[in-house]
Design a protein around this motif. Structure first.
Motif, PDB file in Angstrom:
ATOM      1  N   SER A 233       0.821  -1.217   0.000  1.00 31.92           N
ATOM      2  CA  SER A 233       0.000   0.000   0.000  1.00 31.92           C
ATOM      3  C   SER A 233       0.853   1.264   0.000  1.00 31.92           C
ATOM      4  CB  SER A 233      -0.964  -0.003   1.188  1.00 31.92           C
ATOM      5  OG  SER A 233      -1.865  -1.083   1.100  1.00 31.92           O
ATOM      6  N   PRO A 234       1.794   1.434   0.947  1.00 31.68           N
ATOM      7  CA  PRO A 234       2.636   2.633   0.888  1.00 31.68           C
ATOM      8  C   PRO A 234       3.510   2.683  -0.358  1.00 31.68           C
ATOM      9  CG  PRO A 234       3.415   1.141   2.598  1.00 31.68           C
ATOM     10  CD  PRO A 234       2.073   0.639   2.159  1.00 31.68           C
ATOM     11  N   ILE A 235       3.912   1.531  -0.883  1.00 30.95           N
ATOM     12  CA  ILE A 235       4.708   1.527  -2.117  1.00 30.95           C
ATOM     13  C   ILE A 235       3.877   2.050  -3.279  1.00 30.95           C
ATOM     14  CG2 ILE A 235       5.844   0.050  -3.812  1.00 30.95           C
ATOM     15  CD1 ILE A 235       6.801  -1.714  -1.554  1.00 30.95           C
ATOM     16  N   LEU A 236       2.621   1.616  -3.370  1.00 30.76           N
ATOM     17  CA  LEU A 236       1.752   2.060  -4.454  1.00 30.76           C
ATOM     18  C   LEU A 236       1.496   3.561  -4.367  1.00 30.76           C
ATOM     19  CD1 LEU A 236      -0.036   1.408  -6.874  1.00 30.76           C
ATOM     20  CD2 LEU A 236      -1.882   0.849  -5.289  1.00 30.76           C
ATOM     21  N   VAL A 237       1.230   4.057  -3.168  1.00 27.88           N
ATOM     22  CA  VAL A 237       0.997   5.494  -2.992  1.00 27.88           C
ATOM     23  C   VAL A 237       2.255   6.281  -3.356  1.00 27.88           C
ATOM     24  CG1 VAL A 237       0.472   7.301  -1.317  1.00 27.88           C
ATOM     25  CG2 VAL A 237      -0.782   5.139  -1.254  1.00 27.88           C
ATOM     26  N   GLU A 238       3.404   5.824  -2.880  1.00 25.80           N
ATOM     27  CA  GLU A 238       4.653   6.517  -3.163  1.00 25.80           C
ATOM     28  C   GLU A 238       4.963   6.488  -4.655  1.00 25.80           C
ATOM     29  OE1 GLU A 238       8.032   8.726  -2.162  1.00 25.80           O
ATOM     30  OE2 GLU A 238       6.319   8.145  -0.932  1.00 25.80           O
ATOM     31  N   ALA A 239       4.667   5.372  -5.318  1.00 18.41           N
ATOM     32  CA  ALA A 239       4.906   5.283  -6.760  1.00 18.41           C
ATOM     33  C   ALA A 239       4.042   6.285  -7.520  1.00 18.41           C
ATOM     34  CB  ALA A 239       4.628   3.871  -7.251  1.00 18.41           C
ATOM     35  N   THR A 240       2.791   6.436  -7.093  1.00 16.93           N
ATOM     36  CA  THR A 240       1.905   7.396  -7.767  1.00 16.93           C
ATOM     37  C   THR A 240       2.402   8.821  -7.577  1.00 16.93           C
ATOM     38  OG1 THR A 240       0.072   5.898  -7.265  1.00 16.93           O
ATOM     39  CG2 THR A 240      -0.493   8.081  -8.051  1.00 16.93           C
ATOM     40  N   ILE A 241       2.850   9.134  -6.375  1.00 17.97           N
ATOM     41  CA  ILE A 241       3.388  10.476  -6.116  1.00 17.97           C
ATOM     42  C   ILE A 241       4.629  10.721  -6.969  1.00 17.97           C
ATOM     43  CG2 ILE A 241       4.443  11.951  -4.361  1.00 17.97           C
ATOM     44  CD1 ILE A 241       2.647  10.571  -2.299  1.00 17.97           C
ATOM     45  N   ARG A 242       5.533   9.741  -7.019  1.00 11.36           N
ATOM     46  CA  ARG A 242       6.762   9.902  -7.791  1.00 11.36           C
ATOM     47  C   ARG A 242       6.486  10.003  -9.290  1.00 11.36           C
ATOM     48  NH1 ARG A 242       9.463  12.420  -4.499  1.00 11.36           N
ATOM     49  NH2 ARG A 242       8.873  11.614  -2.464  1.00 11.36           N
ATOM     50  N   LEU A 243       5.382   9.414  -9.733  1.00  9.51           N
ATOM     51  CA  LEU A 243       5.026   9.524 -11.149  1.00  9.51           C
ATOM     52  C   LEU A 243       4.786  10.979 -11.525  1.00  9.51           C
ATOM     53  CD1 LEU A 243       4.280   8.258 -13.870  1.00  9.51           C
ATOM     54  CD2 LEU A 243       1.951   7.948 -12.985  1.00  9.51           C
ATOM     55  N   GLY A 244       4.074  11.712 -10.662  1.00  8.26           N
ATOM     56  CA  GLY A 244       3.869  13.134 -10.911  1.00  8.26           C
ATOM     57  C   GLY A 244       5.170  13.904 -10.932  1.00  8.26           C
ATOM     58  N   TYR A 245       6.057  13.593  -9.969  1.00  6.97           N
ATOM     59  CA  TYR A 245       7.363  14.260  -9.949  1.00  6.97           C
ATOM     60  C   TYR A 245       8.194  13.888 -11.172  1.00  6.97           C
ATOM     61  CZ  TYR A 245       6.838  16.041  -5.183  1.00  6.97           C
ATOM     62  OH  TYR A 245       6.422  16.732  -4.083  1.00  6.97           O
ATOM     63  N   ALA A 246       8.052  12.654 -11.649  1.00  6.35           N
ATOM     64  CA  ALA A 246       8.825  12.237 -12.825  1.00  6.35           C
ATOM     65  C   ALA A 246       8.394  13.009 -14.063  1.00  6.35           C
ATOM     66  CB  ALA A 246       8.644  10.738 -13.057  1.00  6.35           C
ATOM     67  N   VAL A 247       7.094  13.249 -14.204  1.00  4.78           N
ATOM     68  CA  VAL A 247       6.600  14.049 -15.329  1.00  4.78           C
ATOM     69  C   VAL A 247       7.188  15.452 -15.268  1.00  4.78           C
ATOM     70  CG1 VAL A 247       4.547  15.057 -16.385  1.00  4.78           C
ATOM     71  CG2 VAL A 247       4.469  12.717 -15.504  1.00  4.78           C
ATOM     72  N   PHE A 248       7.150  16.053 -14.076  1.00  5.18           N
ATOM     73  CA  PHE A 248       7.661  17.412 -13.926  1.00  5.18           C
ATOM     74  C   PHE A 248       9.174  17.459 -14.141  1.00  5.18           C
ATOM     75  CE2 PHE A 248       9.229  20.996 -11.360  1.00  5.18           C
ATOM     76  CZ  PHE A 248       8.476  22.026 -11.911  1.00  5.18           C
ATOM     77  N   THR A 249       9.899  16.464 -13.626  1.00  6.64           N
ATOM     78  CA  THR A 249      11.354  16.441 -13.781  1.00  6.64           C
ATOM     79  C   THR A 249      11.753  16.275 -15.243  1.00  6.64           C
ATOM     80  OG1 THR A 249      11.575  15.461 -11.578  1.00  6.64           O
ATOM     81  CG2 THR A 249      13.472  15.311 -13.040  1.00  6.64           C
ATOM     82  N   ALA A 250      11.068  15.383 -15.952  1.00  7.92           N
ATOM     83  CA  ALA A 250      11.373  15.192 -17.374  1.00  7.92           C
ATOM     84  C   ALA A 250      11.114  16.471 -18.155  1.00  7.92           C
ATOM     85  CB  ALA A 250      10.529  14.050 -17.932  1.00  7.92           C
ATOM     86  N   ALA A 251      10.007  17.164 -17.823  1.00  8.85           N
ATOM     87  CA  ALA A 251       9.711  18.426 -18.512  1.00  8.85           C
ATOM     88  C   ALA A 251      10.759  19.482 -18.174  1.00  8.85           C
ATOM     89  CB  ALA A 251       8.317  18.912 -18.116  1.00  8.85           C
ATOM     90  N   THR A 252      11.223  19.499 -16.928  1.00  4.20           N
ATOM     91  CA  THR A 252      12.247  20.466 -16.532  1.00  4.20           C
ATOM     92  C   THR A 252      13.553  20.234 -17.290  1.00  4.20           C
ATOM     93  OG1 THR A 252      11.277  20.646 -14.323  1.00  4.20           O
ATOM     94  CG2 THR A 252      13.548  21.387 -14.582  1.00  4.20           C
ATOM     95  N   LEU A 253      13.955  18.972 -17.396  1.00  2.91           N
ATOM     96  CA  LEU A 253      15.178  18.662 -18.130  1.00  2.91           C
ATOM     97  C   LEU A 253      15.057  19.061 -19.601  1.00  2.91           C
ATOM     98  CD1 LEU A 253      16.065  15.160 -16.621  1.00  2.91           C
ATOM     99  CD2 LEU A 253      17.148  17.353 -16.122  1.00  2.91           C
ATOM    100  N   SER A 254      13.884  18.797 -20.188  1.00  2.12           N
ATOM    101  CA  SER A 254      13.685  19.188 -21.583  1.00  2.12           C
ATOM    102  C   SER A 254      13.675  20.703 -21.730  1.00  2.12           C
ATOM    103  CB  SER A 254      12.362  18.606 -22.104  1.00  2.12           C
ATOM    104  OG  SER A 254      12.407  17.194 -22.121  1.00  2.12           O
ATOM    105  N   PHE A 255      13.088  21.405 -20.766  1.00  7.15           N
ATOM    106  CA  PHE A 255      13.050  22.864 -20.805  1.00  7.15           C
ATOM    107  C   PHE A 255      14.459  23.449 -20.769  1.00  7.15           C
ATOM    108  CE2 PHE A 255      12.876  27.003 -18.725  1.00  7.15           C
ATOM    109  CZ  PHE A 255      11.926  27.660 -19.490  1.00  7.15           C
ATOM    110  N   LEU A 256      15.351  22.787 -20.013  1.00 13.73           N
ATOM    111  CA  LEU A 256      16.730  23.254 -19.915  1.00 13.73           C
ATOM    112  C   LEU A 256      17.600  22.768 -21.064  1.00 13.73           C
ATOM    113  CD1 LEU A 256      17.279  22.727 -16.077  1.00 13.73           C
ATOM    114  CD2 LEU A 256      16.808  24.870 -17.271  1.00 13.73           C
ATOM    115  N   GLY A 257      17.017  22.031 -21.987  1.00 13.16           N
ATOM    116  CA  GLY A 257      17.781  21.530 -23.118  1.00 13.16           C
ATOM    117  C   GLY A 257      18.523  20.247 -22.835  1.00 13.16           C
TER     118      GLY A 257
END
Length: 311
Positions: A233-257
């Motif tokens: 249960s905590p792994i699933l919740v943490e994975a969902t939270i990290r998924l949102g951060y992964a989207v934002f991090t990937a976009a940030t890296l692309s924004f910085l080139g």
């Protein structure tokens, strides 16, 4: 005075063959565990199906998942088609979200850009969950010197500035899709490891773990078969939270080139390219920004619903 014969009243059996006061055979530990699991599963399903937060988040995420998988079927134009004679066109019936500086259809590029989100974020999250959960399981189960060593290594990873590392690693190895996925996964392993370690530390204090040890079960078997199912249960919740951060991090890296390179319709890359023309064609910048924001909000809403259901 003669004694009256005593009559013994027999209770009528119920349809299941038991008398009303017959408790039946005692419930075995395995049956009790299975019944608790079924009750918990029913409670989780009921909570999620009646949670407006989870439902709204799931609908947003599923929409972008569908778009990312079937974007070729829904795009009105070729997202890579360049038409300099129709650059900076405002939204119209032909181009619903207008065109960018190269005359490319903005809506088509936004829809196609969802594919890169589904390629990078889920893959990075899965890798981070696998290695983070493994480290957390080992540290929480064995404790002692193993716990100290693993957690100190995790603390070192958390102390490293992520953007500086990203610039160095991607600058040396290149901004390929695989390198971006691995880099984001490494960033998220420490947080997942700490979460899993805390949950495992609580579980190993319970009787079933000690019983497994007394039966002579090996540590790996006990961790995977006995402990891991109780911390999903905590792994699933943490994975969902990290998924949102992964989207934002990937976009940030692309924004910085540092992410995917042109002519990729990646949302972060598109925002970086179109920010110079915000006064001329704000729609070319706002469209991918809104798409990115809605996906992250959807993931966070779904994660919040899961967290409440698994309390």
């Amino acid at each position: 005075m003669t004694d009256q014969p005593t009559t013994r009243q027999t209770l009528a059996p119920e349809p299941n063959g038991k008398t009303p006061h017959d408790p039946g055979p005692p419930e075995s530990p395995a049956d009790a565990k299975a019944n608790r699991t079924r009750r918990n599963r029913r409670y989780i399903i009921k909570t999620l199906s009646t949670s407006p937060t989870f439902i709204s988040g799931a609908v947003i995420v599923l929409f972008w998942v569908f778009v990312g998988v079937a974007w070729q079927l829904v795009v009105p134009h070729d997202p890579q088609a360049v038409d300099p004679f129709h650059s900076f066109e405002p939204p119209s019936s032909t181009h619903l979200l207008g065109t960018d500086n190269l005359g490319r259809d903005v809506l088509s590029r936004v829809l196609a850009g969802a594919q890169t989100v589904l390629l990078i974020a889920p893959a990075a999250t899965v890798l981070a969950v696998i290695f983070g959960a493994l480290l957390g399981l080992v540290a929480g189960y064995y404790g002692g010197i193993v716990d100290i060593f693993v957690m100190r290594a995790v603390d070192v990873l958390m102390a490293i500035p992520t953007l500086i590392v990203a610039v160095l690693v991607l600058g040396i190895l290149g901004s390929s899709l695989l390198n971006v996925i691995i880099l984001i996964a490494v960033f998220f392993v420490p947080q997942i490891a700490r979460t899993v370690r805390g949950s495992v530390g609580d579980e190993v204090q319970k009787g079933y773990v000690e019983a497994a040890r007394m039966r002579g079960e090996r540590g790996f078997y006990s961790m995977v078969i006995e402990v891991l199912p109780n911390v999903t249960s905590p792994i699933l919740v943490e994975a969902t939270i990290r998924l949102g951060y992964a989207v934002f991090t990937a976009a940030t890296l692309s924004f910085l080139g540092l992410g995917l390179q042109p002519p990729s319709p990646d949302w972060g890359r598109t925002i970086s390219e179109q920010r110079a023309y915000i006064e001329i064609s704000p729609w070319a910048l706002l469209a991918p920004a809104i798409a990115l924001a809605t996906f992250i909000v959807g993931v966070n809403l779904a994660a919040d619903g899961l967290r409440k259901a698994f309390k």
